[in-house]
Write an enzyme that holds these catalytic residues in place. Structure first.
Site, PDB file in Angstrom:
ATOM      1  N   SER A   1      22.878  13.524  -9.811  1.00 29.53           N
ATOM      2  CA  SER A   1      23.663  12.331  -9.030  1.00 29.53           C
ATOM      3  C   SER A   1      23.412  11.070  -9.617  1.00 29.53           C
ATOM      4  O   SER A   1      24.184  10.186 -10.122  1.00 29.53           O
ATOM      5  CB  SER A   1      23.071  12.398  -7.519  1.00 29.53           C
ATOM      6  OG  SER A   1      23.608  13.483  -6.909  1.00 29.53           O
TER       7      SER A   1
ATOM      8  N   GLN B   1      31.564  10.111  -1.863  1.00 31.65           N
ATOM      9  CA  GLN B   1      31.721   9.920  -3.270  1.00 31.65           C
ATOM     10  C   GLN B   1      32.854   8.818  -3.561  1.00 31.65           C
ATOM     11  O   GLN B   1      32.815   8.475  -4.399  1.00 31.65           O
ATOM     12  CB  GLN B   1      31.916  11.236  -4.200  1.00 31.65           C
ATOM     13  CG  GLN B   1      30.598  11.938  -4.157  1.00 31.65           C
ATOM     14  CD  GLN B   1      30.875  13.281  -5.202  1.00 31.65           C
ATOM     15  OE1 GLN B   1      32.034  13.536  -5.383  1.00 31.65           O
ATOM     16  NE2 GLN B   1      29.917  14.057  -5.416  1.00 31.65           N
TER      17      GLN B   1
ATOM     18  N   ASP C   1      23.271  19.232   0.749  1.00 30.28           N
ATOM     19  CA  ASP C   1      22.902  20.203  -0.271  1.00 30.28           C
ATOM     20  C   ASP C   1      22.096  21.189  -0.069  1.00 30.28           C
ATOM     21  O   ASP C   1      21.925  22.397  -0.590  1.00 30.28           O
ATOM     22  CB  ASP C   1      22.739  19.469  -1.591  1.00 30.28           C
ATOM     23  CG  ASP C   1      23.798  18.876  -2.258  1.00 30.28           C
ATOM     24  OD1 ASP C   1      25.050  19.321  -1.973  1.00 30.28           O
ATOM     25  OD2 ASP C   1      23.881  18.086  -3.147  1.00 30.28           O
TER      26      ASP C   1
ATOM     27  N   ARG D   1      25.835   8.610 -12.108  1.00 36.38           N
ATOM     28  CA  ARG D   1      26.029   7.301 -11.557  1.00 36.38           C
ATOM     29  C   ARG D   1      25.566   6.232 -13.069  1.00 36.38           C
ATOM     30  O   ARG D   1      26.052   5.347 -13.190  1.00 36.38           O
ATOM     31  CB  ARG D   1      25.184   6.862 -10.321  1.00 36.38           C
ATOM     32  CG  ARG D   1      25.781   7.340  -9.128  1.00 36.38           C
ATOM     33  CD  ARG D   1      24.712   7.528  -8.069  1.00 36.38           C
ATOM     34  NE  ARG D   1      25.608   7.799  -6.599  1.00 36.38           N
ATOM     35  CZ  ARG D   1      25.975   9.009  -6.448  1.00 36.38           C
ATOM     36  NH1 ARG D   1      25.730   9.858  -7.223  1.00 36.38           N
ATOM     37  NH2 ARG D   1      26.432   9.279  -5.284  1.00 36.38           N
TER      38      ARG D   1
ATOM     39  N   LYS E   1      26.064  24.400 -14.003  1.00 35.82           N
ATOM     40  CA  LYS E   1      26.744  22.983 -13.598  1.00 35.82           C
ATOM     41  C   LYS E   1      25.730  21.998 -13.341  1.00 35.82           C
ATOM     42  O   LYS E   1      26.102  20.807 -13.591  1.00 35.82           O
ATOM     43  CB  LYS E   1      27.507  23.300 -12.175  1.00 35.82           C
ATOM     44  CG  LYS E   1      28.143  22.177 -11.499  1.00 35.82           C
ATOM     45  CD  LYS E   1      28.619  22.370 -10.223  1.00 35.82           C
ATOM     46  CE  LYS E   1      29.302  21.326  -9.338  1.00 35.82           C
ATOM     47  NZ  LYS E   1      30.219  20.583 -10.045  1.00 35.82           N
TER      48      LYS E   1
END
Length: 434
Positions: free
Chosen positions: A25, A179, A321, A29, A418
């Site tokens: 994350s 998001q 999550d 960003r 991922k």
């Protein structure tokens, strides 16, 4: 990697100390913030994974100069002050939700026409509120597949935005993904007279939005919030020459969960209580279940309870999550574990509530589900294969469950690339399998 990972059943409490990669994350960003800066930005502690590589290759496809040093976990981005180096092009965001939402927003308020491609998995994920907001600003979107989903050809509203004489105002629903909001906050300096975002959904804030605002502040731009509206005043844009990315607390949680479940101990280096990441709440949750947290100079240590985990009911809306991780260790608790307010995880990389219930039932664990909750009863997991649904978090979480019983196999373990491509290598090292 082999297509099935056999989880090793361990009968002793773990005693682990490890590192985890940088936060996905924060990495993604930081990549967007660096691209919007004026001049070069050095990013350290970068996560290299499928998602971040798609973000990096997309920036390169848009004409940004990017220097990559994977062994040093470093990237240097030559920012272009909020103006795209290219006026046309094509990007592929893979399965990266952050890349899909953030870059679509940036292209939608720029000048030029761009094609945005995505994996089949990302093509199913919600995008409509983001597209509606961009269209309201003057962007035009041609659907190259299903309406309101990627892939698209988008012509940005850059000229209209540049000619605005007052702050831009948007209405935005963030019930299906925060998001969308993070995307518009991050690109707010591209609006010459500032940006006001009115949140129309019941959900108006969240841990990932707070990460976005904190990082914007670290790059020199404030995003104000009055409990209903977000406002970013006109500014001189982002200013930063170098930035250190935190380790991924989400990835750390699997090792902490194993310690809690086995009554052992785990320390993850460079994770500290002042972390901005919302998944720190999962460590507090493990405390509620009987664990003990100790902050040490080089990271947080969690010690699990010697008499077993306590059951509980918890609203995980703000750190969802880790709903998978809690569900995976819930069978080992002394009483029921009920996880609520997680309906939105049905629209993530897979329907994660379905994945929880399916895999637990396959392991012989009794559980009930509603539209936005699951209740898991204690029990001894039986041998089974874990269907990962090509979702990295399903694979990593249910591996933890398998440490406490015999015969758990993880299908398609490679989906972890991922976000944490060497997860099973790290785990094997800790388990003494190397």
């Amino acid at each position: 990697m082999e297509e099935i990972y056999q989880v090793k059943h361990i009968t002793e409490p773990v005693n682990w100390e490890t590192d985890v990669p940088g936060s996905k994350s924060i990495t993604n960003r930081a990549l967007l913030l660096a691209a919007l800066c004026d001049g070069p930005v050095q990013l350290n502690g970068v996560l290299f994974s499928d998602d971040s590589r798609h973000f990096l290759s997309s920036l390169q496809s848009l004409g940004y100069e990017v220097q990559i040093d994977e062994p040093k976990a470093a990237v240097r981005v030559n920012g272009n002050g909020g103006v795209l180096p290219a006026h046309s092009g094509e990007i592929h965001v893979g399965s990266a939700g952050t890349a899909a939402r953030f870059l679509t927003a940036m292209l939608g308020v720029s000048e030029g026409t761009f094609v945005i491609n995505a994996s089949g998995q990302m093509q199913k994920r919600p995008m409509q509120p983001l597209f509606e907001a961009l269209i309201s600003l003057g962007a035009s979107v041609e659907w190259l597949g299903e309406t309101w989903h990627l892939p698209v050809r988008i012509t940005g509203a850059g000229a209209q935005i540049r000619n605005m004489e007052q702050e831009a105002v948007l209405n935005l629903d963030i019930s299906s993904s925060t998001q969308f909001l993070s995307a518009f906050l991050l690109i707010a300096p591209m609006f010459p007279h500032g940006l006001k975002i009115h949140i129309t959904s019941e959900k108006k804030d969240g841990s990932y939005i707070r990460i976005t605002r904190k990082m914007m502040q670290e790059f020199g731009v404030e995003a104000a919030f009055d409990s209903c509206n977000y406002t970013v005043a006109p500014s001189n844009g982002y200013q930063k020459s170098q930035y250190q990315i935190e380790p991924d607390v989400s990835g750390a949680c699997y090792f902490y969960a194993a310690a809690a479940m086995t009554g052992g101990t785990a320390k993850v280096h460079h994770v500290h209580l002042d972390s901005m990441q919302g998944d720190m709440k999962f460590l507090r949750l493990l405390e509620q279940m009987g664990g003990t947290l100790t902050e040490e100079s080089d990271g947080i240590r969690l010690t699990g309870p010697s008499d077993g985990l306590k059951g509980l009911e918890v609203n995980m809306n703000d750190f969802s999550d880790q709903a998978l991780t809690l569900a995976a260790i819930a069978p080992y608790a002394s009483s029921d574990v009920k996880i609520t307010h997680i309906g939105h995880i049905r629209g993530q990389e897979c329907d994660r509530l379905y994945a929880i219930v399916t895999n637990l039932r396959n392991a012989g664990i009794i559980c009930e589900e509603g539209e936005d909750w699951v209740c898991i009863h204690p029990g001894k997991p039986q041998p089974c294969q874990i269907e990962t649904f090509d979702d990295h978090r399903v694979a990593m979480a249910f591996t933890v469950m398998g440490l406490g019983c015999d015969g758990i196999e993880i299908l398609n373990p490679g989906c972890c690339k991922k976000t944490f491509e060497n997860y099973f290598d790290v785990l094997d090292h800790l388990l003494g399998k190397h």
